[in-house]
Scaffold this active site. Structure first.
Site, PDB file in Angstrom:
ATOM      1  N   TYR A  50       0.992  -1.062   0.041  1.00 42.56           N
ATOM      2  CA  TYR A  50      -0.086   0.011   0.009  1.00 42.56           C
ATOM      3  C   TYR A  50       1.107   1.329  -0.041  1.00 42.56           C
ATOM      4  CZ  TYR A  50      -3.881   3.165   0.873  1.00 42.56           C
ATOM      5  OH  TYR A  50      -4.618   4.096   0.815  1.00 42.56           O
ATOM      6  N   PHE A  55      -7.235  22.639 -24.220  1.00 40.76           N
ATOM      7  CA  PHE A  55      -7.483  21.191 -24.399  1.00 40.76           C
ATOM      8  C   PHE A  55      -8.763  20.760 -23.455  1.00 40.76           C
ATOM      9  CE2 PHE A  55      -7.327  16.691 -23.213  1.00 40.76           C
ATOM     10  CZ  PHE A  55      -7.535  16.346 -24.689  1.00 40.76           C
ATOM     11  N   THR A  56      -9.578  19.894 -23.625  1.00 44.06           N
ATOM     12  CA  THR A  56     -10.705  19.526 -23.300  1.00 44.06           C
ATOM     13  C   THR A  56     -10.693  19.536 -21.695  1.00 44.06           C
ATOM     14  OG1 THR A  56     -10.478  17.388 -23.713  1.00 44.06           O
ATOM     15  CG2 THR A  56     -11.973  18.655 -25.435  1.00 44.06           C
ATOM     16  N   ASP A  86       1.918  21.124 -19.739  1.00 43.94           N
ATOM     17  CA  ASP A  86       1.291  19.745 -19.828  1.00 43.94           C
ATOM     18  C   ASP A  86       2.318  19.004 -20.968  1.00 43.94           C
ATOM     19  OD1 ASP A  86      -0.225  17.759 -21.038  1.00 43.94           O
ATOM     20  OD2 ASP A  86      -1.828  18.847 -21.401  1.00 43.94           O
ATOM     21  N   LYS A 126       0.070   8.679 -23.093  1.00 47.98           N
ATOM     22  CA  LYS A 126       0.693   8.927 -24.453  1.00 47.98           C
ATOM     23  C   LYS A 126       2.121   8.792 -24.583  1.00 47.98           C
ATOM     24  CE  LYS A 126      -3.469  11.260 -24.266  1.00 47.98           C
ATOM     25  NZ  LYS A 126      -4.189  11.346 -23.260  1.00 47.98           N
ATOM     26  N   ARG A 135     -12.894  16.569 -33.323  1.00 46.29           N
ATOM     27  CA  ARG A 135     -12.277  17.793 -32.819  1.00 46.29           C
ATOM     28  C   ARG A 135     -12.591  19.032 -33.381  1.00 46.29           C
ATOM     29  NH1 ARG A 135      -9.486  15.478 -28.101  1.00 46.29           N
ATOM     30  NH2 ARG A 135     -11.840  15.458 -27.737  1.00 46.29           N
ATOM     31  N   PHE A 163     -18.419  15.738 -25.845  1.00 48.73           N
ATOM     32  CA  PHE A 163     -18.086  14.846 -27.013  1.00 48.73           C
ATOM     33  C   PHE A 163     -18.025  13.229 -26.699  1.00 48.73           C
ATOM     34  CE2 PHE A 163     -13.849  14.309 -25.689  1.00 48.73           C
ATOM     35  CZ  PHE A 163     -13.792  15.291 -24.776  1.00 48.73           C
TER      36      PHE A 163
END
Ligand code: F0G
Length: 470
Positions: free
Chosen positions: A85, A137-138, A228, A271, A395, A462
Site C-alpha cells: 500500500y 484542451f478539453t 502539459d 501517451k 475535434r 463529446f
C-alpha cells in the site's frame, strides 16, 4: 557491383527510410465487419465514435491515449510489481525516472492525466483567476473552470490556420500574454498553462526560444509556468528537427532543457510514456508539493501510488526511458508523417505541417456546405467508419462544449477530425488502407449530409453525446 545489376528504389533515389526500432513478438487479430453491420453499429452509437464497440472497429485511430503497445521490458516490469500500500519500490523507480528525464524534483503519481490536472487546478487556482494557455484542451480547461478559473487562449494566430507552414504553431503569442497580464493584473493570473505539441491545433510544437521567452515574461511578473508534458518528448523531436542549434542534441537532452524552464508539469503517461494507464504531476516548489501530496490522498490514493498498481508504476518508469530514445521518436513521428503526406499528395485537406501524434483532417474544408452547427467533424468521423470501419475522433464544435457563462456553444475556429496513431501498434500497410479510405470519403463529400445533436451530457459532451442524420 556490376553496372547492369538492378537497383532498388532506395539506391535509385538515394532514399534513406526510417523503420521501427523493434520487431513484433505478439499479434492481436483485427477484422472489418460488413457494411450493413457498420451502419447498424453507427446508428446504435448515435453517430459518436466514442460509443462504438471496439470489436466493431477495424483500424482504431480514435486516440493515442493508452492504446500503445508496451515493450517486452515493460511487460517484464509488470511482473516486478511491489503491491505494498505504501512506499512501493516501483514508486521510487518512477520518481527516479521523472527526475532523470524530465528534471523535476517532487513527483505525485495519478491514475491518468486528468487526475493530475484536477489536483494542480485545485491547488494552484483561486476563484476568478485567469489561466493563459496555448490553446485549450478539453479536460485541462474543464478542470481549470471547475476550480473557478477562466481559461484565456494566448496561442499564436498561425495555430488557427490549417495551411500555415509555421514550424512551431504551438507557440505562445508573447504580446497576447503580456496584454492579458497587464489587463487583469499579475495577481489575477493563476499560472501559465503551456502544452507541448498542442493537441487541438493538430499536434503542433512549441519552440525552445518560445518557452525561454515565456519563462522570462513569467519571471518579470512573478507568475508560475506549468507544462502539459503529455506529448513533450514528441515536441522535443520537432525542436531537434527544426530549431537552430538543436540538431546535434538528443531528444532526451532537449526534453530536459525545455522542462527546466518550467515550474512543474502534469502528464498523461498514456501517451508519450507508453503505458495503457497512468499519469503524474511533478513540481519543484516544496510547499506546493506538500499541498498536492495531501490532495492526492483525497482523490486518487496514497502519494506513493496515486490510483495505480505498483506494476503500473513500474511499466511507466520503463516507458519513460524508452520514449526519449531518438530512434523511437523518429519512427513514431515518421509514421504519422507518412500518412499525412499520402493524404496531402492526393489533395485531401489536412492540417499542415503534420503534427506529432495524429493527422487532422480539415472537416470544414471537406464539407463547405455544412454549417458548423451541423457538426462537420463528427459527420466526417461517422462517414469514415461507415466506409471502412476506421475509427477517428471529432475535434470541433462537439469537443469545444459550451461557455459556462453564456451557455452557448463555443464555436472553435478549427473543425477537425483526428486520425490518431497509437504508438508501436499499426504498420505502414495500415496507413495505406487508412489513406485510401479517407480518399474515398473525400471523393463522396458533396453528397454528405450533416448531423444534429439529440443528447448532450453536461460535462465533456463529446464523449457521450448522440447524434442523428439530418
Ligand atoms: N492533456 C492533453 C494534451 C491530452 O491530450 C490529454 C488526453 C490529457 C491532458 C488528459 O489526459 O486522458 O490521461 O486524463 N488526451 C486524450 C486524447 C484523451 O485522445 O487526446 P488523460
Amino acid at each position: 557491383m556490376t553496372k547492369d545489376m538492378p537497383k532498388t528504389m532506395g539506391q535509385q533515389f538515394g532514399r534513406r527510410s526510417w523503420a521501427e526500432p523493434w520487431k513484433i513478438k505478439m499479434v492481436e487479430p483485427i477484422r472489418m465487419i460488413p457494411r450493413e453491420r457498420r451502419e447498424q453499429a453507427l446508428i446504435a452509437a448515435g453517430f459518436n465514435t466514442f460509443l462504438l464497440k471496439s470489436e466493431d472497429v477495424y483500424i482504431d485511430l480514435l486516440t493515442d491515449s493508452g492504446t500503445g503497445a508496451m515493450s517486452d521490458r515493460q511487460w517484464a516490469g509488470l511482473m516486478m510489481g511491489d503491491e505494498a500500500y505504501a512506499g512501493s519500490r516501483n514508486f521510487y523507480n518512477l520518481e527516479n525516472a521523472v527526475q532523470t528525464y524530465y528534471g523535476y524534483k517532487h513527483i505525485v503519481p495519478t491514475h491518468q492525466g486528468r487526475g493530475a490536472e484536477h489536483l494542480l487546478s485545485q491547488a494552484a487556482i483561486r476563484k476568478g483567476q485567469f489561466i493563459p494557455g496555448n490553446m485549450y484542451f478539453t479536460t485541462t480547461r474543464l478542470h481549470q473552470e471547475l476550480a473557478g478559473g477562466i481559461f484565456a487562449d494566448v496561442v499564436i494566430d498561425e495555430a488557427y490556420d490549417t495551411q500555415n507552414p509555421h514550424p512551431f504553431k504551438g507557440n505562445v503569442d508573447l504580446g497576447k500574454l503580456e496584454a492579458l497580464i497587464k489587463d487583469k493584473g499579475a495577481e489575477n493570473i493563476a499560472y501559465v498553462s503551456l502544452a507541448g505539441t498542442v493537441n487541438m491545433a493538430g499536434g503542433q510544437p512549441v519552440s525552445m526560444a518560445n518557452v525561454k521567452a515565456v519563462r522570462a515574461l513569467c519571471a518579470k511578473y512573478g507568475i508560475r509556468l506549468f507544462l502539459d508534458a503529455t506529448r513533450m518528448a514528441e515536441n522535443a523531436f520537432f525542436i531537434q528537427e527544426r530549431e537552430e542549434g538543436y540538431a546535434e542534441k538528443s531528444v532526451a537532452q532537449i526534453l530536459k532543457e525545455f522542462c527546466g524552464y518550467t515550474d512543474g508539469a502534469w502528464m498523461s503517461a498514456k501517451k508519450d510514456n507508453l503505458v495503457n494507464i497512468g499519469g503524474w504531476l511533478a513540481v519543484n516548489d516544496p510547499a506546493l508539493f506538500e499541498e498536492l501530496r495531501n490532495l492526492v490522498v483525497v482523490y486518487e490514493g496514497l502519494h506513493t501510488y496515486g490510483g495505480l498498481a505498483g506494476r503500473d508504476l513500474e511499466a511507466m518508469a520503463i516507458g519513460i526511458a524508452e520514449c526519449v530514445q531518438d530512434d523511437h521518436i523518429r519512427s513514431r513521428i515518421g509514421q504519422v508523417r507518412y500518412l499525412g503526406e499520402l493524404l496531402a499528395d492526393w489533395g485531401v485537406p489536412i492540417t499542415r505541417p503534420v503534427g506529432g501524434h495524429a493527422v487532422f483532417l480539415d472537416a470544414a474544408a471537406f464539407y463547405p456546405h455544412l454549417p458548423q452547427i451541423q457538426f462537420p467533424s463528427q459527420t466526417l468521423a461517422a462517414e469514415l467508419y461507415l466506409d471502412s470501419g476506421i475509427r477517428s475522433m471529432e475535434r470541433g464544435i462537439a469537443s469545444a462544449g459550451r461557455d459556462p457563462k453564456t451557455g452557448d456553444h463555443y464555436y472553435p475556429r478549427l473543425e477537425l477530425t483526428r486520425l490518431t496513431i497509437p504508438r508501436r501498434v499499426y504498420t505502414q500497410a495500415h496507413m495505406d488502407v487508412v489513406a485510401e479510405a479517407v480518399k474515398a470519403v473525400y471523393d463522396a463529400r458533396s453528397s454528405t449530409r450533416g448531423l444534429k445533436m439529440v443528447f448532450e451530457p453536461k460535462y465533456l459532451r463529446f464523449f457521450q453525446a448522440r447524434f442523428e442524420r439530418l
